[in-house]
Design an enzyme around this catalytic site. Structure first.
Site, PDB file in Angstrom:
ATOM      1  N   ASP A 126       0.855  -1.174   0.000  1.00  0.00           N
ATOM      2  CA  ASP A 126       0.000   0.000   0.000  1.00  0.00           C
ATOM      3  C   ASP A 126       0.899   1.235   0.000  1.00  0.00           C
ATOM      4  O   ASP A 126       2.030   1.201   0.472  1.00  0.00           O
ATOM      5  CB  ASP A 126      -0.942  -0.030   1.208  1.00  0.00           C
ATOM      6  N   ASP A 181      -8.110  -6.940   1.593  1.00  0.00           N
ATOM      7  CA  ASP A 181      -7.178  -7.143   2.695  1.00  0.00           C
ATOM      8  C   ASP A 181      -7.837  -6.640   3.954  1.00  0.00           C
ATOM      9  O   ASP A 181      -8.725  -5.789   3.899  1.00  0.00           O
ATOM     10  CB  ASP A 181      -5.913  -6.303   2.482  1.00  0.00           C
ATOM     11  N   CYS A 241     -12.133 -27.746  10.528  1.00  0.00           N
ATOM     12  CA  CYS A 241     -11.057 -26.848  10.110  1.00  0.00           C
ATOM     13  C   CYS A 241      -9.720 -27.577  10.256  1.00  0.00           C
ATOM     14  O   CYS A 241      -9.425 -28.128  11.309  1.00  0.00           O
ATOM     15  CB  CYS A 241     -11.071 -25.575  10.957  1.00  0.00           C
ATOM     16  N   CYS A 289      -6.699 -26.367  10.385  1.00  0.00           N
ATOM     17  CA  CYS A 289      -5.590 -25.513  10.824  1.00  0.00           C
ATOM     18  C   CYS A 289      -4.870 -26.125  12.030  1.00  0.00           C
ATOM     19  O   CYS A 289      -5.386 -27.028  12.681  1.00  0.00           O
ATOM     20  CB  CYS A 289      -6.103 -24.106  11.150  1.00  0.00           C
ATOM     21  N   CYS A 325      -7.046 -26.106  15.293  1.00  0.00           N
ATOM     22  CA  CYS A 325      -8.199 -27.012  15.358  1.00  0.00           C
ATOM     23  C   CYS A 325      -7.796 -28.479  15.301  1.00  0.00           C
ATOM     24  O   CYS A 325      -8.515 -29.337  15.808  1.00  0.00           O
ATOM     25  CB  CYS A 325      -9.168 -26.698  14.231  1.00  0.00           C
ATOM     26  N   HIS A 344      -5.706 -19.838  13.004  1.00  0.00           N
ATOM     27  CA  HIS A 344      -7.067 -20.300  12.702  1.00  0.00           C
ATOM     28  C   HIS A 344      -7.852 -19.244  11.922  1.00  0.00           C
ATOM     29  O   HIS A 344      -8.494 -19.553  10.916  1.00  0.00           O
ATOM     30  CB  HIS A 344      -7.832 -20.671  13.971  1.00  0.00           C
TER      31      HIS A 344
HETATM   32 ZN    ZN Z   1      -8.939 -23.827  12.707  1.00  0.00          ZN
END
Ligand code: ZN
Length: 399
Positions: free
Chosen positions: A119, A293, A331, A333, A336, A362
């Protein structure tokens, strides 16, 4: 040699010569973006950058100070990020673009080999109203948030900073007024934004660097049209939609997004600046936006909250004290796949760094997956029904 350092061969964009230098305007600009599917106004596509392809719609995690807070670049790749954001304002003051260039550019400096959009600094200069000293046709004077000294940004300086950072997409320095300013001020912002874009268009760029202009006009349809028409005539590689999501109500903002997108050329990428909540993201995608973003995933993590498919969870809430479930079922990630809500709540309450990191990982994964699912829904031609269902679930169970 600063700023013109050759890229490693594997990073060479196909329009670059053997020194990794892109001859400015020697390639058809449309080569950098292809739309692969449409569903209503929503589009799926590919943005080609000097550091790889970015599938759109694309959520760009924010790494203002050359880091997505607490997240390692390898983790960013694993989460599915293809492009991250850096910021010319912050990197200009700390550590300085000359130093970054000396160390091989922003990619090498921060250890990220994916795409980077920087930016211009316009948003920081104009949104921190109490640091703004004076704006004139040549540039803007303001107090640095770092040490309060009087500093000046011009379109030329912003372009030079981004050239030295060697980002893949550079944004034009624009004037971004907050919501609700009087019309003459909005009109002046549009006028100067165009004049500044004209000055930036042909300035030197880093190898393969794309340059986007930013339309202004707030919620004023006529000014937005004027801004868009003037900037499109200058033929940039893509267009930011600026001056929205700056404190106005949501419905008029979405309405203005529909309009703002309609003034932009079909074949160029469109970037809505500063939106990252699940509803906002899906609503702007529905209106033909390709990139966005927001600091929301990492900022939300710092407040101890998780974004999930069933709405936002505040882990500080006592009801999670013995909750053995993951943050979000299904999920994949790192948070999780291994940890319970109860454990993450404990980390958050004890202000343990791991709690912040797990929530950041996450939340980023959640948004990146949401946007990937949106892209697939567009490809299937089912975007609107998929979006309504996703938003209905995200509102949480009926109380
Ligand atoms: Zn997660």
């Amino acid at each position: 040699m600063r700023g013109s350092r050759a890229l490693p061969a594997r990073d060479l964009p196909r329009w670059a010569n053997e020194n990794g230098v892109a001859p400015v305007y020697a390639r058809p600009v449309s080569e950098s973006f292809t739309i692969t599917a449409r569903d209503g106004a929503a589009r799926a596509g590919v943005l080609r950058t000097a550091h790889g392809e970015v599938r759109t719609p694309a959520f760009m995690p924010v790494g203002t100070k050359a880091t997505v807070k607490s997240v390692d670049p390898d983790e960013l790749h694993a989460l599915g990020a293809e492009i991250v954001l850096g910021n010319a304002y912050h990197l200009h003051f700390r550590p300085g673009e000359e130093l970054v260039a000396e160390l091989g550019g922003l990619h090498a400096f921060m250890g990220w080999d994916g795409a980077i959009l920087t930016d211009s600094g316009g948003f920081q200069v104009f949104s921190l109203r109490d640091t703004l000293l004076a704006t004139d046709d040549d540039g803007v004077t303001f107090r640095s948030v770092y040490d309060g000294t009087s500093e000046r940004f011009t379109p030329e300086l912003s372009a030079r900073v981004q050239e030295l950072l060697a980002s893949d997409v550079a944004m034009c320095l624009d004037i971004c007024p907050p919501a609700g300013v009087p019309r003459p001020e909005l009109e002046e912002a549009v006028r100067r934004t165009t004049a500044w874009a004209e000055r930036q268009r042909d300035l030197p760029r880093a190898a393969g660097q794309l340059r986007f202009a930013i339309t202004q006009g707030g919620l004023d349809g006529e000014l937005r049209r004027r801004s868009s028409v003037e900037l499109v005539a200058l033929d940039f590689d893509g267009y930011g939609i600026g001056g929205l999501s700056v404190g106005e109500h949501r419905e008029p903002m979405f309405q203005a997004t529909t309009e703002a997108a309609s003034f932009l050329p079909e074949e160029k990428p469109r970037y809505f600046m500063g939106i990252g909540d699940p509803e906002g993201v899906l609503e702007v995608v529905a209106r033909g936006v390709d990139m966005f973003d927001c600091v929301l995933p990492t900022r939300t993590a710092r407040t101890g909250s998780a974004l999930t498919s069933e709405g936002r969870l505040n882990l500080r809430n006592a009801r999670f004290a013995a909750d053995e479930r993951p943050l979000d079922d299904g999920c994949p990630c790192p948070a999780c796949s291994r940890f319970s809500r109860a454990y993450i709540r404990h980390l958050v309450n004890q202000q343990e760094i791991l709690g912040l990191r797990l929530l950041s990982l996450h939340n980023l994964r959640f948004l990146l997956d949401l946007v990937a699912a949106a892209r697939q829904a567009i490809e299937r031609g089912e975007f609107l029904t998929w979006k309504d269902e996703a938003l209905r679930r995200a509102k949480g169970p009926d109380e």
